[in-house]
Design a protein around this motif. Structure first.
Motif, PDB file in Angstrom:
ATOM      1  N   VAL A  43       0.851  -1.194   0.000  1.00  0.00           N
ATOM      2  CA  VAL A  43       0.000   0.000   0.000  1.00  0.00           C
ATOM      3  C   VAL A  43       0.883   1.239   0.000  1.00  0.00           C
ATOM      4  CG1 VAL A  43      -1.818   1.272   1.199  1.00  0.00           C
ATOM      5  CG2 VAL A  43      -1.765  -1.239   1.318  1.00  0.00           C
ATOM      6  N   GLN A  44       0.781   2.024  -1.064  1.00  0.00           N
ATOM      7  CA  GLN A  44       1.537   3.277  -1.165  1.00  0.00           C
ATOM      8  C   GLN A  44       0.566   4.416  -1.462  1.00  0.00           C
ATOM      9  OE1 GLN A  44       4.492   2.612  -4.197  1.00  0.00           O
ATOM     10  NE2 GLN A  44       5.534   1.006  -3.046  1.00  0.00           N
ATOM     11  N   HIS A 102       7.590  -2.893   0.325  1.00  0.00           N
ATOM     12  CA  HIS A 102       7.936  -1.562  -0.175  1.00  0.00           C
ATOM     13  C   HIS A 102       6.799  -0.552   0.032  1.00  0.00           C
ATOM     14  CE1 HIS A 102      11.786  -2.607  -2.103  1.00  0.00           C
ATOM     15  NE2 HIS A 102      11.240  -3.804  -2.207  1.00  0.00           N
ATOM     16  N   SER A 103       5.897  -0.837   0.983  1.00  0.00           N
ATOM     17  CA  SER A 103       4.801   0.096   1.218  1.00  0.00           C
ATOM     18  C   SER A 103       5.305   1.445   1.708  1.00  0.00           C
ATOM     19  CB  SER A 103       3.815  -0.490   2.234  1.00  0.00           C
ATOM     20  OG  SER A 103       3.094  -1.584   1.686  1.00  0.00           O
ATOM     21  N   ARG A 134      13.910   2.445   3.129  1.00  0.00           N
ATOM     22  CA  ARG A 134      12.832   1.915   3.985  1.00  0.00           C
ATOM     23  C   ARG A 134      13.244   1.823   5.448  1.00  0.00           C
ATOM     24  NH1 ARG A 134      11.856  -3.704   1.493  1.00  0.00           N
ATOM     25  NH2 ARG A 134      14.133  -3.589   1.477  1.00  0.00           N
ATOM     26  N   ALA A 135      14.546   1.933   5.730  1.00  0.00           N
ATOM     27  CA  ALA A 135      15.042   1.755   7.097  1.00  0.00           C
ATOM     28  C   ALA A 135      14.389   2.760   8.051  1.00  0.00           C
ATOM     29  CB  ALA A 135      16.565   1.905   7.129  1.00  0.00           C
ATOM     30  N   GLY A 136      13.745   2.249   9.094  1.00  0.00           N
ATOM     31  CA  GLY A 136      13.128   3.114  10.097  1.00  0.00           C
ATOM     32  C   GLY A 136      11.906   3.873   9.633  1.00  0.00           C
ATOM     33  N   SER A 137      11.343   3.506   8.481  1.00  0.00           N
ATOM     34  CA  SER A 137      10.310   4.349   7.865  1.00  0.00           C
ATOM     35  C   SER A 137       8.958   4.322   8.575  1.00  0.00           C
ATOM     36  CB  SER A 137      10.119   3.964   6.393  1.00  0.00           C
ATOM     37  OG  SER A 137       9.768   2.602   6.260  1.00  0.00           O
ATOM     38  N   TYR A 138       8.757   3.408   9.518  1.00  0.00           N
ATOM     39  CA  TYR A 138       7.530   3.419  10.331  1.00  0.00           C
ATOM     40  C   TYR A 138       7.610   4.457  11.453  1.00  0.00           C
ATOM     41  CZ  TYR A 138       3.955  -0.300   9.691  1.00  0.00           C
ATOM     42  OH  TYR A 138       2.900  -1.078   9.289  1.00  0.00           O
ATOM     43  N   LEU A 139       8.806   4.868  11.814  1.00  0.00           N
ATOM     44  CA  LEU A 139       8.961   5.735  12.987  1.00  0.00           C
ATOM     45  C   LEU A 139       8.153   7.024  12.897  1.00  0.00           C
ATOM     46  CD1 LEU A 139      12.763   5.211  13.758  1.00  0.00           C
ATOM     47  CD2 LEU A 139      10.795   4.294  15.004  1.00  0.00           C
TER      48      LEU A 139
END
Length: 360
Positions: free
Chosen positions: A114-115, A148-149, A214-219
């Motif tokens: 989902v993007q 890759h969302s 994408r590293a840490g991209s939920y933060l």
């Protein structure tokens, strides 16, 4: 989360969502394979044992990666013999809610990228997710974006002020949904360690580029929603080695990994090592540990004795082993597992260990 297939179909009008009881002090969260079948077998919602406090319906998926149009349908009879009718499923949702349980829609999973790259996709996400919530009268939403969302655009280096459209639009959509449904509406997230704890070392493509964006991209999503977040249950599985706050690498499958990964969430950490950009700790009641239910369910299965050691360490400060966390948190919420189906397949060992530990 590992799935083999999923199906989507048209939306329909249906049940209205109603408020349900508050979560217990310590909660058991499980994903239920609702829209697909795999080797674990199909489990009707009505047959989920009462030990499960939050049942995450897996999965709502988009019609295309960038459409924002989320669809959710019950598994077809040809794939899942014995699947409920829609009316039976709605009745089972209401039955679980009457028993004080929460039934939520989980969006994403391994196959559901989902993007929300545009405001049109953001608005379609809100509209389509609301339609599913209303159709089945669900209690909340789980964001299980993988693959890759989520990724950060070059130059987006501050988790407190994100500029990447897929991040900003997701935050806006979640705030809109939370405002629409009110304080009783649950919001949970199930990111992988790559998108959360890896942010201690790397954030996006970095100041000079070249890193995985994408590293840490939920933060930034977690941080923006922290006042509205019911629970974060990071997937402590299907993970490579991750550096903890002791600056040592930790490996999945034992109590040490869960202790180190959870300590980061409850202590906070400088993002990409920058002391001026510290991700603040979450409330203990907002944190649960995500684990596979059995060796069949995912890499990083943790034996029950190791699960107990991790809980003892984090709740009581005992049985901690080589990693010493920065405190103990009796109010830490509990455990999440992928999945209810795989736990049933293996005799509900994960559920029984939870019940034994917390005296349920």
């Amino acid at each position: 989360m590992l799935v083999t297939s999923a199906h989507a179909g048209p939306q329909a009008e249906g049940a209205e969502r109603t408020g349900t009881a508050a979560l217990p002090e310590h909660a058991l969260v499980g994903y239920l394979h609702t829209s697909f079948a795999n080797g674990s077998g199909y489990t009707p919602l009505s047959e989920v044992p009462d030990s499960w406090d939050i049942i995450q319906l897996a999965f709502g998926e988009p019609t295309s990666t960038t459409s924002g149009d989320i669809r959710f349908e019950l598994c077809p009879q040809s794939e899942c013999p014995g699947v409920e009718t829609e009316e039976e499923f709605k009745a089972a949702v209401a039955e679980k809610q009457a028993a004080g349980k929460k039934v939520q829609l989980s969006i994403g999973g391994q196959n559901g990228q989902v993007q929300l790259a545009t405001t049109a996709a953001r608005d379609k996400f809100v509209q389509s997710v609301s339609a599913i919530i209303d159709r089945y009268g669900l209690d909340g939403l789980d964001i299980d974006f993988e693959g890759h969302s989520l990724s950060l655009n070059t130059g987006d280096t501050d988790f407190r002020n994100p500029t990447t459209p897929v991040i900003v639009n997701l935050i806006d959509a979640l705030k809109t949904l939370k405002a629409r449904y009110g304080t009783d509406f649950g919001l949970t997230m199930a990111p992988e360690t790559f998108f959360v704890q890896l942010g201690y070392q790397f954030y996006g493509s970095g100041k000079w580029g070249g890193q995985d964006p994408r590293a840490g991209s939920y933060l930034p999503v977690i941080h923006a929603m922290r006042d509205d977040l019911t629970m974060l249950h990071v997937q402590d599985y299907n993970s490579g080695p991750i550096m903890g706050l002791d600056n040592q690498y930790h490996h999945m499958g034992g109590s040490d990994f869960h202790i180190a990964m959870t300590d980061m969430l409850l202590t906070g950490f400088p993002v990409a090592g920058d002391p001026d950009k510290v991700f603040p700790p979450l409330k203990p009641s907002q944190v649960a540990i995500g684990m596979p239910a059995s060796p069949y369910a995912g890499n990083g299965h943790t034996p029950p004795a190791e699960v107990t050691k991790a809980l003892d360490c984090l709740h009581k400060g005992t049985s901690c082993g080589s990693y010493q966390p920065h405190g103990s948190w009796p109010q830490m919420r509990g455990l999440m597992t992928w999945s209810i189906n795989w736990d049933r397949y293996s005799g509900y060992g994960f559920m029984r260990n939870f019940d034994s530990y917390y005296g349920s």
